[in-house]
Write an enzyme that holds these catalytic residues in place. Structure first.
Site, mmCIF file in Angstrom:
data_model
loop_
_atom_site.group_PDB
_atom_site.id
_atom_site.type_symbol
_atom_site.label_atom_id
_atom_site.label_comp_id
_atom_site.label_asym_id
_atom_site.label_seq_id
_atom_site.Cartn_x
_atom_site.Cartn_y
_atom_site.Cartn_z
ATOM 1 N N ASP A 256 -2.192 22.133 -12.966
ATOM 2 C CA ASP A 256 -1.892 21.048 -12.039
ATOM 3 C C ASP A 256 -1.726 21.700 -10.680
ATOM 4 O O ASP A 256 -1.138 22.782 -10.566
ATOM 5 C CB ASP A 256 -0.636 20.279 -12.437
ATOM 6 C CG ASP A 256 -0.567 18.961 -11.675
ATOM 7 O OD1 ASP A 256 -1.608 18.314 -11.505
ATOM 8 O OD2 ASP A 256 0.528 18.589 -11.222
ATOM 9 N N SER A 257 -2.288 21.055 -9.688
ATOM 10 C CA SER A 257 -2.320 21.703 -8.388
ATOM 11 C C SER A 257 -2.280 20.678 -7.281
ATOM 12 O O SER A 257 -2.471 19.476 -7.526
ATOM 13 C CB SER A 257 -3.603 22.529 -8.271
ATOM 14 O OG SER A 257 -4.727 21.719 -8.532
ATOM 15 N N GLU B 265 -1.223 10.628 -18.242
ATOM 16 C CA GLU B 265 -0.644 10.261 -16.955
ATOM 17 C C GLU B 265 0.127 11.449 -16.382
ATOM 18 O O GLU B 265 1.007 12.009 -17.065
ATOM 19 C CB GLU B 265 0.301 9.069 -17.135
ATOM 20 C CG GLU B 265 0.476 8.303 -15.861
ATOM 21 C CD GLU B 265 1.555 7.236 -15.978
ATOM 22 O OE1 GLU B 265 2.116 6.862 -14.950
ATOM 23 O OE2 GLU B 265 1.850 6.826 -17.122
ATOM 24 N N LYS C 44 -13.325 21.971 -11.078
ATOM 25 C CA LYS C 44 -12.271 22.846 -11.576
ATOM 26 C C LYS C 44 -12.713 23.596 -12.812
ATOM 27 O O LYS C 44 -12.461 24.793 -12.945
ATOM 28 C CB LYS C 44 -11.056 21.991 -11.968
ATOM 29 C CG LYS C 44 -10.086 21.743 -10.900
ATOM 30 C CD LYS C 44 -8.849 21.308 -11.611
ATOM 31 C CE LYS C 44 -7.890 20.616 -10.733
ATOM 32 N NZ LYS C 44 -6.767 20.089 -11.512
ATOM 33 N N TYR D 116 -9.091 18.587 -0.476
ATOM 34 C CA TYR D 116 -8.684 18.869 0.899
ATOM 35 C C TYR D 116 -9.362 20.118 1.485
ATOM 36 O O TYR D 116 -9.006 20.555 2.586
ATOM 37 C CB TYR D 116 -7.158 19.051 0.966
ATOM 38 C CG TYR D 116 -6.386 17.821 0.528
ATOM 39 C CD1 TYR D 116 -6.105 16.788 1.434
ATOM 40 C CD2 TYR D 116 -5.949 17.664 -0.783
ATOM 41 C CE1 TYR D 116 -5.409 15.657 1.036
ATOM 42 C CE2 TYR D 116 -5.251 16.529 -1.191
ATOM 43 C CZ TYR D 116 -4.986 15.538 -0.276
ATOM 44 O OH TYR D 116 -4.300 14.410 -0.671
ATOM 45 N N ASP D 117 -10.314 20.690 0.754
ATOM 46 C CA ASP D 117 -10.940 21.952 1.190
ATOM 47 C C ASP D 117 -11.425 21.930 2.644
ATOM 48 O O ASP D 117 -11.227 22.918 3.362
ATOM 49 C CB ASP D 117 -12.116 22.317 0.268
ATOM 50 C CG ASP D 117 -11.646 22.976 -1.020
ATOM 51 O OD1 ASP D 117 -10.448 23.292 -1.119
ATOM 52 O OD2 ASP D 117 -12.478 23.178 -1.917
ATOM 53 N N PHE E 43 -13.958 20.812 -2.909
ATOM 54 C CA PHE E 43 -13.590 19.422 -3.174
ATOM 55 C C PHE E 43 -12.231 19.154 -2.525
ATOM 56 O O PHE E 43 -11.640 20.034 -1.899
ATOM 57 C CB PHE E 43 -13.538 19.151 -4.692
ATOM 58 C CG PHE E 43 -12.413 19.856 -5.404
ATOM 59 C CD1 PHE E 43 -12.523 21.200 -5.738
ATOM 60 C CD2 PHE E 43 -11.235 19.190 -5.746
ATOM 61 C CE1 PHE E 43 -11.488 21.864 -6.387
ATOM 62 C CE2 PHE E 43 -10.197 19.842 -6.402
ATOM 63 C CZ PHE E 43 -10.329 21.190 -6.726
ATOM 64 N N ARG F 140 -5.673 28.575 -7.454
ATOM 65 C CA ARG F 140 -6.109 28.510 -8.857
ATOM 66 C C ARG F 140 -6.606 29.881 -9.319
ATOM 67 O O ARG F 140 -6.300 30.313 -10.427
ATOM 68 C CB ARG F 140 -7.202 27.449 -9.013
ATOM 69 C CG ARG F 140 -7.497 27.072 -10.448
ATOM 70 C CD ARG F 140 -8.359 25.821 -10.562
ATOM 71 N NE ARG F 140 -7.726 24.710 -9.863
ATOM 72 C CZ ARG F 140 -8.095 24.276 -8.656
ATOM 73 N NH1 ARG F 140 -9.130 24.802 -8.045
ATOM 74 N NH2 ARG F 140 -7.441 23.296 -8.080
ATOM 75 N N ARG G 49 -11.176 17.098 -16.750
ATOM 76 C CA ARG G 49 -12.471 16.420 -16.670
ATOM 77 C C ARG G 49 -13.108 16.652 -15.296
ATOM 78 O O ARG G 49 -14.191 16.172 -15.030
ATOM 79 C CB ARG G 49 -12.307 14.902 -16.889
ATOM 80 C CG ARG G 49 -11.973 14.523 -18.303
ATOM 81 C CD ARG G 49 -12.027 13.012 -18.533
ATOM 82 N NE ARG G 49 -11.859 12.707 -19.937
ATOM 83 C CZ ARG G 49 -10.703 12.608 -20.570
ATOM 84 N NH1 ARG G 49 -9.582 12.782 -19.890
ATOM 85 N NH2 ARG G 49 -10.646 12.344 -21.856
HETATM 86 P P1 IMP Z 1 -5.006 17.956 -10.062
HETATM 87 O O1 IMP Z 1 -4.504 19.349 -10.268
HETATM 88 O O2 IMP Z 1 -6.304 17.697 -10.764
HETATM 89 O O3 IMP Z 1 -3.974 16.912 -10.341
HETATM 90 O O4 IMP Z 1 -5.424 17.918 -8.531
HETATM 91 C C1 IMP Z 1 -4.647 17.311 -7.578
HETATM 92 C C2 IMP Z 1 -5.331 17.172 -6.268
HETATM 93 O O5 IMP Z 1 -4.942 18.275 -5.454
HETATM 94 C C3 IMP Z 1 -6.849 17.160 -6.225
HETATM 95 O O6 IMP Z 1 -7.375 15.888 -6.475
HETATM 96 C C4 IMP Z 1 -7.086 17.575 -4.783
HETATM 97 O O7 IMP Z 1 -6.893 16.485 -3.925
HETATM 98 C C5 IMP Z 1 -5.964 18.572 -4.559
HETATM 99 N N1 IMP Z 1 -6.434 19.938 -4.860
HETATM 100 C C6 IMP Z 1 -6.078 20.740 -5.875
HETATM 101 N N2 IMP Z 1 -6.729 21.923 -5.823
HETATM 102 C C7 IMP Z 1 -7.525 21.842 -4.742
HETATM 103 C C8 IMP Z 1 -8.478 22.750 -4.166
HETATM 104 O O8 IMP Z 1 -8.750 23.855 -4.634
HETATM 105 N N3 IMP Z 1 -9.085 22.311 -3.052
HETATM 106 C C9 IMP Z 1 -8.851 21.096 -2.496
HETATM 107 N N4 IMP Z 1 -8.012 20.208 -3.004
HETATM 108 C C10 IMP Z 1 -7.348 20.584 -4.120
#
Ligand code: IMP
Length: 202
Positions: free
Chosen positions: A70-71, A41, A13, A155-156, A153, A182, A9
């Site tokens: 997931d990242s 979750e 991304k 921590y960029d 977005f 990614r 969502r």
């Molecule tokens: P998720 O993959 O949506 O669970 O993302 C986890 C969190 O990792 C995000 O809310 C960001 O805080 C951080 N994150 C993941 N990818 C990036 C990115 O490309 N730039 C900055 N922060 C990231």
């Protein structure tokens, strides 16, 4: 045209992924197209566990092949934190600003040479028949002392790519996609999506 669902969502991304999938003859949907999709979750210990969980649940719900990622950010001196807790580092519903402020606080006294970090991304691809694949991409960098740049977005603004001397937030989306965790994971999953298309799995 056959369709693929991105199980996210997060519009930032989804847009990044859409750009990278644009070359394939496939209709790209996201959870925005499925307002009743379940909330999932992310309680796994690893990026892979979370990505597979999301892809499995959304593939079952939509009956379509689903791609989920997931990242997060891994900071070496913090033992890999925030890792899978990146989104909620400063608390359950923390904003990007709050998470960044916590990171800056923890890194305040750390010497520059020890501020190494990386973004990591796992992408899972799951078909409604239960076929599964996952790939990983990483991007190394350094945490800096104060935010720089307005793009991206999370921590960029604190994540500097040493070879470029710029943070992720100072790059255009094309530049970021070219080197990001990614982007790298998506480059690995693209031939697999193409293979599934060719074999009729999608
Ligand atoms: P998720 O993959 O949506 O669970 O993302 C986890 C969190 O990792 C995000 O809310 C960001 O805080 C951080 N994150 C993941 N990818 C990036 C990115 O490309 N730039 C900055 N922060 C990231």
């Amino acid at each position: 045209m056959v369709a693929l669902v991105i199980a996210s969502r997060n519009e930032h991304k989804v847009e990044e992924m859409r750009q990278l999938l644009a070359g394939l003859t496939i209709r790209v949907l996201s959870l925005g197209d499925f307002p009743d999709a379940p909330q999932i979750e992310e309680d796994g210990d690893t990026f892979k566990a979370n990505a597979l969980k999301k892809a499995r649940i959304i593939s079952k719900f939509t009956n379509l092949t689903t791609l989920a990622d997931d990242s997060g950010l891994e900071v070496d001196i913090l033992g890999g934190q925030p890792g899978v807790h990146s989104a909620r580092f400063a608390g359950e519903h923390a904003s990007d600003g709050e998470n960044n402020a916590k990171l800056l606080r923890l890194m305040e006294k750390v010497p520059a040479r020890d501020k190494t970090a990386r973004f990591r991304c796992v992408i899972a691809l799951v078909s409604p028949h239960g076929v599964e694949e996952s790939v990983e991409g990483t991007c190394p960098g350094l945490i800096i002392d104060r935010p720089r740049g307005n793009g991206g977005f999370g921590y960029d603004p604190l994540f500097m790519v040493p070879e470029l001397g710029q943070t992720f937030a100072e790059l255009s989306s094309d530049e970021k996609n070219g080197i990001s965790h990614r982007g790298r994971a998506l480059q690995k999953i693209l031939p697999i999506v193409q293979q599934w298309l060719d074999e009729g799995w999608i």
